[in-house]
Design a protein around this motif. Sequence first.
Motif: not given
Lengths: 171, 142
Positions: A30, A52, A56
């Motif tokens: 991300v 998220i 992640q």
Amino acid sequence: MERRNFLWWGGGMAAVFSLSPRLAIGGSVVEIAMQGRPDGSKVWFDPYGVLIQPGQTVRWTNKDKGNAHTATAYALENYDHPRRMPEGAKPFDSDYLLPDESFEVTLDVPGLYDYFCLPHELSGMVGRIVVAAPEQTGFADYPDGDLNAEIIAGFPAVTDILARGSLQKDE
Amino acid sequence: MTRFFAFAALALASLAATPVLAHDPADAVATNPPDAPYQKVNTLVPLPEFLPGIGELFVDPATLPAGPFVAYNHDGKLVSTIYMIPLSRMNADTSFDDLAAPGGNVDHVDIYFNAGHPGVEEPHEHIVLWHVPVAGEASVAE
Ligand SMILES: [Cu+2]
């Protein structure tokens, strides 16, 4: 590899996207940009709120040509700031990022992670990451007596992050 | 009346002594790099060497946060003198007196808000004395 995955998903899953945004970003990194107006009159994280999954990775990149920024977790270890991270999570601090420099961190413990930019906290340059497994609930904002009102006002609401997955500020 | 006359005479005398140099930048800051005690800002704090819209910036650390900062274009020419005044100090109990102004002729002035940066972290105002015409600002645009 992860990037290709993401693109591939993007094509076929467009219809499902709005229903389950967290499926769409599952597994990918991300990206959060550190942004500023050219004259430095405003600075912000873009997006400043993200959702998220545990495990992640989040990557911050300084896209502001005239400034340095940091992504620094709210924690006593970081310049004596109040803790605003889940129990058991390790505080992160990017240190100063010059233009085009990046920093990334992988977040495993579910919960709310609030972070700030060291030189711009007073200008409300703060952000929030919610780490949640699919269908996980029970997240609440931190009580707001620990920071001054201008800073508190800079955080997106947890409910908005859960509902929309990613939140951007006006420039 | 007498006092005014004396003052005028003094002013004329000093003008006569330095008829041309009076409005040129002091030698110490005319070109990049300026003399000590000015230091390059990006060696003092983490910032890009060249700041879009400002140029290459120098300051005497002893004068922080107000400055003066002096800024240079890509040709090493002085383009502006900048003061940085924290909003928290723009109040009845604080004043900034006798700030140095070594840059010479001022063509025009910009005053604008800055959200902060390493070196002057607090939100503050940039007060920019431009030593070049408005068109000359392009030489530090990027
Ligand atoms: Cu910042």
